[in-house]
Motif scaffolding. Structure first.
Motif, PDB file in Angstrom:
ATOM      1  N   PHE A 122      -4.590  28.221   7.417  1.00  0.00           N
ATOM      2  CA  PHE A 122      -3.937  29.361   6.795  1.00  0.00           C
ATOM      3  C   PHE A 122      -4.987  30.457   6.670  1.00  0.00           C
ATOM      4  O   PHE A 122      -5.996  30.273   5.982  1.00  0.00           O
ATOM      5  CB  PHE A 122      -3.354  28.984   5.426  1.00  0.00           C
ATOM      6  CG  PHE A 122      -2.243  27.975   5.515  1.00  0.00           C
ATOM      7  CD1 PHE A 122      -1.040  28.289   6.129  1.00  0.00           C
ATOM      8  CD2 PHE A 122      -2.408  26.705   4.989  1.00  0.00           C
ATOM      9  CE1 PHE A 122      -0.017  27.356   6.219  1.00  0.00           C
ATOM     10  CE2 PHE A 122      -1.387  25.763   5.079  1.00  0.00           C
ATOM     11  CZ  PHE A 122      -0.192  26.095   5.693  1.00  0.00           C
ATOM     12  N   HIS A 123      -4.758  31.566   7.348  1.00  0.00           N
ATOM     13  CA  HIS A 123      -5.747  32.645   7.403  1.00  0.00           C
ATOM     14  C   HIS A 123      -5.303  33.831   6.557  1.00  0.00           C
ATOM     15  O   HIS A 123      -4.159  34.274   6.656  1.00  0.00           O
ATOM     16  CB  HIS A 123      -5.950  33.087   8.857  1.00  0.00           C
ATOM     17  CG  HIS A 123      -6.995  34.129   9.021  1.00  0.00           C
ATOM     18  ND1 HIS A 123      -6.715  35.379   9.493  1.00  0.00           N
ATOM     19  CD2 HIS A 123      -8.324  34.110   8.769  1.00  0.00           C
ATOM     20  CE1 HIS A 123      -7.829  36.092   9.521  1.00  0.00           C
ATOM     21  NE2 HIS A 123      -8.817  35.351   9.095  1.00  0.00           N
ATOM     22  N   LEU A 124      -6.207  34.327   5.744  1.00  0.00           N
ATOM     23  CA  LEU A 124      -5.964  35.522   4.933  1.00  0.00           C
ATOM     24  C   LEU A 124      -6.989  36.569   5.334  1.00  0.00           C
ATOM     25  O   LEU A 124      -8.194  36.304   5.315  1.00  0.00           O
ATOM     26  CB  LEU A 124      -6.119  35.216   3.442  1.00  0.00           C
ATOM     27  CG  LEU A 124      -5.149  34.190   2.870  1.00  0.00           C
ATOM     28  CD1 LEU A 124      -5.785  32.813   2.818  1.00  0.00           C
ATOM     29  CD2 LEU A 124      -4.711  34.600   1.486  1.00  0.00           C
ATOM     30  N   GLY A 125      -6.496  37.762   5.694  1.00  0.00           N
ATOM     31  CA  GLY A 125      -7.400  38.821   6.120  1.00  0.00           C
ATOM     32  C   GLY A 125      -6.811  40.192   5.875  1.00  0.00           C
ATOM     33  O   GLY A 125      -5.641  40.339   5.520  1.00  0.00           O
TER      34      GLY A 125
ATOM     35  N   ASP B  32      -8.217  35.426  17.201  1.00  0.00           N
ATOM     36  CA  ASP B  32      -9.527  34.955  17.637  1.00  0.00           C
ATOM     37  C   ASP B  32      -9.824  33.561  17.092  1.00  0.00           C
ATOM     38  O   ASP B  32     -10.313  32.692  17.825  1.00  0.00           O
ATOM     39  CB  ASP B  32     -10.602  35.946  17.186  1.00  0.00           C
ATOM     40  CG  ASP B  32     -11.979  35.549  17.652  1.00  0.00           C
ATOM     41  OD1 ASP B  32     -12.243  35.643  18.878  1.00  0.00           O
ATOM     42  OD2 ASP B  32     -12.794  35.130  16.807  1.00  0.00           O
ATOM     43  N   ASN B  33      -9.520  33.334  15.819  1.00  0.00           N
ATOM     44  CA  ASN B  33      -9.734  32.003  15.239  1.00  0.00           C
ATOM     45  C   ASN B  33      -8.927  30.952  15.985  1.00  0.00           C
ATOM     46  O   ASN B  33      -9.437  29.885  16.313  1.00  0.00           O
ATOM     47  CB  ASN B  33      -9.367  31.994  13.755  1.00  0.00           C
ATOM     48  CG  ASN B  33     -10.405  32.667  12.893  1.00  0.00           C
ATOM     49  OD1 ASN B  33     -11.592  32.650  13.193  1.00  0.00           O
ATOM     50  ND2 ASN B  33      -9.955  33.282  11.805  1.00  0.00           N
ATOM     51  N   SER B  34      -7.677  31.247  16.272  1.00  0.00           N
ATOM     52  CA  SER B  34      -6.820  30.305  16.975  1.00  0.00           C
ATOM     53  C   SER B  34      -7.357  30.012  18.378  1.00  0.00           C
ATOM     54  O   SER B  34      -7.459  28.847  18.793  1.00  0.00           O
ATOM     55  CB  SER B  34      -5.396  30.857  17.064  1.00  0.00           C
ATOM     56  OG  SER B  34      -4.574  29.966  17.784  1.00  0.00           O
TER      57      SER B  34
ATOM     58  N   ALA C  30     -11.703  22.571  20.056  1.00  0.00           N
ATOM     59  CA  ALA C  30     -11.020  21.331  19.665  1.00  0.00           C
ATOM     60  C   ALA C  30     -10.343  20.671  20.862  1.00  0.00           C
ATOM     61  O   ALA C  30      -9.876  19.537  20.762  1.00  0.00           O
ATOM     62  CB  ALA C  30      -9.992  21.606  18.571  1.00  0.00           C
ATOM     63  N   ARG C  31     -10.254  21.407  21.966  1.00  0.00           N
ATOM     64  CA  ARG C  31      -9.592  20.925  23.192  1.00  0.00           C
ATOM     65  C   ARG C  31      -8.138  20.560  22.951  1.00  0.00           C
ATOM     66  O   ARG C  31      -7.578  19.674  23.587  1.00  0.00           O
ATOM     67  CB  ARG C  31     -10.358  19.753  23.790  1.00  0.00           C
ATOM     68  CG  ARG C  31     -11.745  20.127  24.221  1.00  0.00           C
ATOM     69  CD  ARG C  31     -12.441  19.003  24.891  1.00  0.00           C
ATOM     70  NE  ARG C  31     -13.787  19.428  25.252  1.00  0.00           N
ATOM     71  CZ  ARG C  31     -14.748  18.612  25.543  1.00  0.00           C
ATOM     72  NH1 ARG C  31     -14.539  17.317  25.539  1.00  0.00           N
ATOM     73  NH2 ARG C  31     -15.940  19.075  25.857  1.00  0.00           N
ATOM     74  N   ASN C  32      -7.557  21.242  21.988  1.00  0.00           N
ATOM     75  CA  ASN C  32      -6.145  21.078  21.627  1.00  0.00           C
ATOM     76  C   ASN C  32      -5.691  22.384  20.998  1.00  0.00           C
ATOM     77  O   ASN C  32      -6.499  23.115  20.427  1.00  0.00           O
ATOM     78  CB  ASN C  32      -5.968  19.968  20.580  1.00  0.00           C
ATOM     79  CG  ASN C  32      -6.151  18.584  21.140  1.00  0.00           C
ATOM     80  OD1 ASN C  32      -5.260  18.046  21.762  1.00  0.00           O
ATOM     81  ND2 ASN C  32      -7.331  18.012  20.930  1.00  0.00           N
ATOM     82  N   ALA C  33      -4.395  22.627  21.070  1.00  0.00           N
ATOM     83  CA  ALA C  33      -3.863  23.813  20.400  1.00  0.00           C
ATOM     84  C   ALA C  33      -4.032  23.650  18.893  1.00  0.00           C
ATOM     85  O   ALA C  33      -3.711  22.599  18.339  1.00  0.00           O
ATOM     86  CB  ALA C  33      -2.392  24.010  20.746  1.00  0.00           C
ATOM     87  N   VAL C  34      -4.571  24.673  18.259  1.00  0.00           N
ATOM     88  CA  VAL C  34      -4.758  24.663  16.802  1.00  0.00           C
ATOM     89  C   VAL C  34      -3.939  25.814  16.236  1.00  0.00           C
ATOM     90  O   VAL C  34      -4.105  26.960  16.643  1.00  0.00           O
ATOM     91  CB  VAL C  34      -6.249  24.829  16.415  1.00  0.00           C
ATOM     92  CG1 VAL C  34      -6.402  24.907  14.903  1.00  0.00           C
ATOM     93  CG2 VAL C  34      -7.080  23.692  16.996  1.00  0.00           C
ATOM     94  N   GLU C  35      -3.055  25.484  15.316  1.00  0.00           N
ATOM     95  CA  GLU C  35      -2.241  26.527  14.696  1.00  0.00           C
ATOM     96  C   GLU C  35      -3.032  27.231  13.605  1.00  0.00           C
ATOM     97  O   GLU C  35      -3.529  26.599  12.675  1.00  0.00           O
ATOM     98  CB  GLU C  35      -0.961  25.940  14.095  1.00  0.00           C
ATOM     99  CG  GLU C  35      -0.079  27.012  13.488  1.00  0.00           C
ATOM    100  CD  GLU C  35       1.219  26.494  12.914  1.00  0.00           C
ATOM    101  OE1 GLU C  35       1.961  27.323  12.344  1.00  0.00           O
ATOM    102  OE2 GLU C  35       1.498  25.276  13.020  1.00  0.00           O
ATOM    103  N   VAL C  36      -3.148  28.543  13.772  1.00  0.00           N
ATOM    104  CA  VAL C  36      -3.730  29.388  12.744  1.00  0.00           C
ATOM    105  C   VAL C  36      -2.597  30.302  12.287  1.00  0.00           C
ATOM    106  O   VAL C  36      -2.141  31.151  13.042  1.00  0.00           O
ATOM    107  CB  VAL C  36      -4.936  30.197  13.258  1.00  0.00           C
ATOM    108  CG1 VAL C  36      -5.470  31.109  12.157  1.00  0.00           C
ATOM    109  CG2 VAL C  36      -6.035  29.262  13.756  1.00  0.00           C
TER     110      VAL C  36
END
Length: 181
Positions: A61-64, A76-78, A85-91
């Motif tokens: 969970f990103h707050l900006g 960018d984080n995602s 991580a070599r996997n899709a990461v939900e941001v």
């Protein structure tokens, strides 16, 4: 499905706002301080890869800020976490979003025209930008709490709490027995 939520916040100055709720909910938090360095993104991505390998589903969970770079940081984080991580990461962008700006009547600042992302931002959002600080701390805390509760398996959580309480009681009993000797 076991989600492994984390809370990432753009500004270190706002860590004090999220620290208590994250600790209460046993959720890691991290101050990005703008864009993450490559080494930090790699380190975080590798930790997330371990979570995935352990059967957990990471979610950040990103707050900006709502400005040209603040909006882009979520993407960018995602991208970088997914790569390492070599996997899709939900941001998931938790704040600051346009609906929150409207709902809380946040006061605008001029967006930085010198930001290389200004043109694309201006097309979508105009020339105004907003700081995450425009939200009251209580609002930020509620956003974090609601987001975590939205992905947490409450039955598994309660079971873990019971196990922890049982373990603490056992340690307390052992301590008392040793003290009586």
């Amino acid at each position: 499905q076991i989600f492994q939520p984390q809370v990432w916040i753009e500004k270190e100055a706002l860590v004090g706002v999220i620290e208590a709720v994250c600790s209460e909910m046993d959720v890691p938090f991290f101050a990005c301080r703008g864009y993450n360095s490559l080494s930090e993104a790699r380190s975080s991505g590798k930790k997330i890869q371990q979570q995935i390998d352990g059967g957990r589903i990471p979610i950040i969970f990103h707050l900006g800020d709502h400005d040209p770079s603040g909006i882009d940081m979520t993407r960018d984080n995602s991208d970088r976490l997914s790569m390492f991580a070599r996997n899709a990461v939900e941001v998931r962008r938790l704040a600051l979003n346009r609906d929150q700006i409207d709902e809380y009547r946040a006061l605008p600042n001029p967006a930085k025209v010198t930001d290389s992302r200004f043109g694309g931002y201006q097309e979508l959002h105009g020339q105004d930008s907003w700081e995450l600080d425009a939200l009251e701390p209580a609002v930020i805390v509620a956003l974090v709490r609601d987001a975590v509760l939205g992905v947490r398996d409450e039955d598994a959580w309660q079971e873990s709490v019971k196990e922890e309480e049982f373990g603490k009681a056992q340690l307390h009993r052992c301590h008392e027995l040793l003290r009586q000797r």
